[in-house]
Scaffold this motif. Structure first.
Motif, mmCIF file in Angstrom:
data_model
loop_
_atom_site.group_PDB
_atom_site.id
_atom_site.type_symbol
_atom_site.label_atom_id
_atom_site.label_comp_id
_atom_site.label_asym_id
_atom_site.label_seq_id
_atom_site.Cartn_x
_atom_site.Cartn_y
_atom_site.Cartn_z
ATOM 1 N N LEU A 152 -16.835 12.339 0.269
ATOM 2 C CA LEU A 152 -17.458 12.730 1.598
ATOM 3 C C LEU A 152 -16.945 12.641 2.856
ATOM 4 O O LEU A 152 -16.699 13.600 3.449
ATOM 5 N N ILE A 153 -15.827 11.617 2.803
ATOM 6 C CA ILE A 153 -14.960 11.653 4.060
ATOM 7 C C ILE A 153 -13.974 12.799 4.142
ATOM 8 O O ILE A 153 -13.620 13.376 4.979
ATOM 9 N N LEU A 154 -13.470 12.872 2.869
ATOM 10 C CA LEU A 154 -12.344 13.768 2.909
ATOM 11 C C LEU A 154 -13.010 15.414 2.862
ATOM 12 O O LEU A 154 -12.222 16.079 3.438
ATOM 13 N N ASP A 155 -13.998 15.699 2.517
ATOM 14 C CA ASP A 155 -14.565 16.691 2.346
ATOM 15 C C ASP A 155 -15.042 17.216 3.830
ATOM 16 O O ASP A 155 -14.624 18.295 4.706
ATOM 17 N N GLY A 156 -15.441 16.021 4.496
ATOM 18 C CA GLY A 156 -15.927 16.180 6.073
ATOM 19 C C GLY A 156 -14.604 16.556 6.697
ATOM 20 O O GLY A 156 -14.554 17.239 7.736
ATOM 21 N N LEU A 157 -13.423 15.924 6.684
ATOM 22 C CA LEU A 157 -12.384 16.107 7.400
ATOM 23 C C LEU A 157 -11.613 17.413 7.110
ATOM 24 O O LEU A 157 -11.195 17.996 8.094
ATOM 25 N N THR A 216 0.505 16.891 10.266
ATOM 26 C CA THR A 216 1.348 18.049 9.692
ATOM 27 C C THR A 216 0.678 19.046 8.942
ATOM 28 O O THR A 216 0.813 20.371 8.740
ATOM 29 N N ALA A 217 -0.592 18.520 8.546
ATOM 30 C CA ALA A 217 -1.602 19.206 7.713
ATOM 31 C C ALA A 217 -2.470 20.043 8.596
ATOM 32 O O ALA A 217 -3.328 21.278 7.983
ATOM 33 N N GLY A 218 -2.502 20.149 9.743
ATOM 34 C CA GLY A 218 -3.137 20.851 10.710
ATOM 35 C C GLY A 218 -3.996 20.079 11.611
ATOM 36 O O GLY A 218 -4.955 20.784 12.537
ATOM 37 N N PHE A 219 -4.322 18.725 11.523
ATOM 38 C CA PHE A 219 -5.115 17.762 12.321
ATOM 39 C C PHE A 219 -4.482 17.810 13.675
ATOM 40 O O PHE A 219 -3.226 17.321 13.889
ATOM 41 N N SER A 220 -5.220 17.898 14.923
ATOM 42 C CA SER A 220 -4.586 17.535 15.991
ATOM 43 C C SER A 220 -4.466 15.886 16.244
ATOM 44 O O SER A 220 -4.894 15.441 15.362
ATOM 45 N N LEU A 221 -3.524 15.487 16.876
ATOM 46 C CA LEU A 221 -3.443 14.022 16.842
ATOM 47 C C LEU A 221 -4.654 13.335 17.328
ATOM 48 O O LEU A 221 -4.941 12.184 16.624
ATOM 49 N N GLN A 222 -5.407 13.887 18.052
ATOM 50 C CA GLN A 222 -6.960 13.221 18.162
ATOM 51 C C GLN A 222 -7.566 13.106 17.002
ATOM 52 O O GLN A 222 -8.277 11.982 16.919
ATOM 53 N N ILE A 230 0.693 -1.068 0.123
ATOM 54 C CA ILE A 230 -0.016 -0.020 0.090
ATOM 55 C C ILE A 230 0.971 1.283 -0.074
ATOM 56 O O ILE A 230 1.891 1.207 0.816
ATOM 57 N N GLU A 231 0.461 2.144 -0.707
ATOM 58 C CA GLU A 231 1.242 3.600 -1.078
ATOM 59 C C GLU A 231 1.260 4.328 0.346
ATOM 60 O O GLU A 231 0.139 4.388 1.200
ATOM 61 N N VAL A 232 2.270 4.438 0.876
ATOM 62 C CA VAL A 232 2.317 5.219 2.191
ATOM 63 C C VAL A 232 2.087 6.836 2.059
ATOM 64 O O VAL A 232 3.083 7.192 1.053
ATOM 65 N N PRO A 233 1.499 7.525 2.643
ATOM 66 C CA PRO A 233 1.446 8.918 2.265
ATOM 67 C C PRO A 233 2.380 9.787 2.443
ATOM 68 O O PRO A 233 3.284 9.569 3.779
ATOM 69 N N GLU A 234 2.879 10.695 1.760
ATOM 70 C CA GLU A 234 4.039 11.689 2.073
ATOM 71 C C GLU A 234 3.747 12.673 3.040
ATOM 72 O O GLU A 234 2.337 13.108 2.945
ATOM 73 N N ASP A 256 0.248 18.284 -0.272
ATOM 74 C CA ASP A 256 -1.329 18.361 -0.391
ATOM 75 C C ASP A 256 -1.851 17.008 0.563
ATOM 76 O O ASP A 256 -1.954 15.908 -0.222
ATOM 77 N N TRP A 257 -2.418 17.134 1.667
ATOM 78 C CA TRP A 257 -2.745 16.009 2.556
ATOM 79 C C TRP A 257 -3.963 15.406 1.843
ATOM 80 O O TRP A 257 -4.001 14.108 2.004
ATOM 81 N N LYS A 258 -4.930 16.166 1.206
ATOM 82 C CA LYS A 258 -5.854 15.317 0.403
ATOM 83 C C LYS A 258 -5.478 14.370 -0.562
ATOM 84 O O LYS A 258 -6.008 13.311 -0.420
ATOM 85 N N ALA A 259 -4.635 14.961 -1.344
ATOM 86 C CA ALA A 259 -4.150 14.120 -2.433
ATOM 87 C C ALA A 259 -3.433 12.802 -1.928
ATOM 88 O O ALA A 259 -3.583 11.814 -2.434
ATOM 89 N N ALA A 260 -2.803 13.153 -0.952
ATOM 90 C CA ALA A 260 -1.883 11.792 -0.406
ATOM 91 C C ALA A 260 -2.840 10.870 0.201
ATOM 92 O O ALA A 260 -2.758 9.798 0.012
#
Length: 222
Positions: A208-213, A129-135, A72-76, A80-84
């Motif tokens: 839907l998930i990515l837009d919600g995130l 790194t994209a700005g989400f808290s760890l939680q 499975i591809e590991v995200p960079e 662009d976090w959404k693209a990754a």
């Protein structure tokens, strides 16, 4: 006297060879058919020799899960976090389709192999790194994986193939008359006529998930 041809050298047994053979066996025969005895037969060795490379059946299962995850591809991290995360999700879905037995196994074990640890750490790192808290990152990747695993399991086990949807919808219509089930009836007619293919769309749910995130990311955690 002519010399007897030398027997071809046998490939030495190793953990890597044992695990890759086990993955191929499970792909071809299903995970339920995988046993140490049958794996030894596939390798043309005695079953006891496997224990020089895997401790037991659980160690074997952990090992083959990690081989699948390594595909499975590991995200960079950064960019662009959404693209990754989209590439990660698509890669995971395609990988699990290649190994139909793996989804259930991944979801039913505590996986701490090197590929899995790298995969999860990079996923959390990409989101954090994209700005989400760890939680938030923890909830985000679990929400995505629930979609990936659930969609894949349904796709692999659904009793119809897409070419059968139209005829199945036509046969289903008498069970859902418009008088009692108007919305199901209307949808089934769309499928039976070919106006709607009825095929579940992996990307639709992923969007839907990515837009919600993205909305979650823009909030400030307490």
């Amino acid at each position: 006297m002519p010399k007897t041809p030398a027997s071809p050298a046998r490939t030495p047994l190793s953990r890597d060879r044992v695990l890759h053979t086990a993955v191929r066996f499970a792909d071809e025969n299903g995970l339920g058919s995988l046993s140490m005895r049958k794996l030894a037969q596939a390798l043309d060795v005695e079953a006891m020799s496997l224990y020089n490379h895997v401790a037991n059946k659980d160690d074997l299962l952990d090992g083959i899960v990690d081989l699948v995850v390594a595909e499975i591809e590991v995200p960079e991290i950064g960019g662009d976090w959404k693209a990754a995360m989209r590439r990660r999700a698509t890669s995971a879905h395609e990988t699990l389709r290649r190994h139909p037995w793996a989804t259930g196994l991944i979801g039913s074990r505590i996986n701490v192999g090197p590929a899995m640890l790298r995969y999860v750490d990079a996923t959390i790192g990409c989101l954090h790194t994209a700005g989400f808290s760890l939680q938030q990152a923890d909830r985000a990747w679990n929400a995505m994986d629930s979609h990936i695993y659930g969609f894949t399991l349904q796709e692999l086990n659904f009793p119809l193939v897409p070419d059968e949807y139209a005829s199945a919808a036509e046969q289903f219509l008498p069970l859902i008359p418009a008088e009692s089930h108007p919305h199901m009836n209307a949808l089934a007619r769309l499928v039976s006529s070919g106006a709607h293919n009825g095929v579940a769309d992996f990307d639709f749910g992923l969007d839907l998930i990515l837009d919600g995130l993205e909305r979650v990311r823009q909030t400030r955690p307490e």
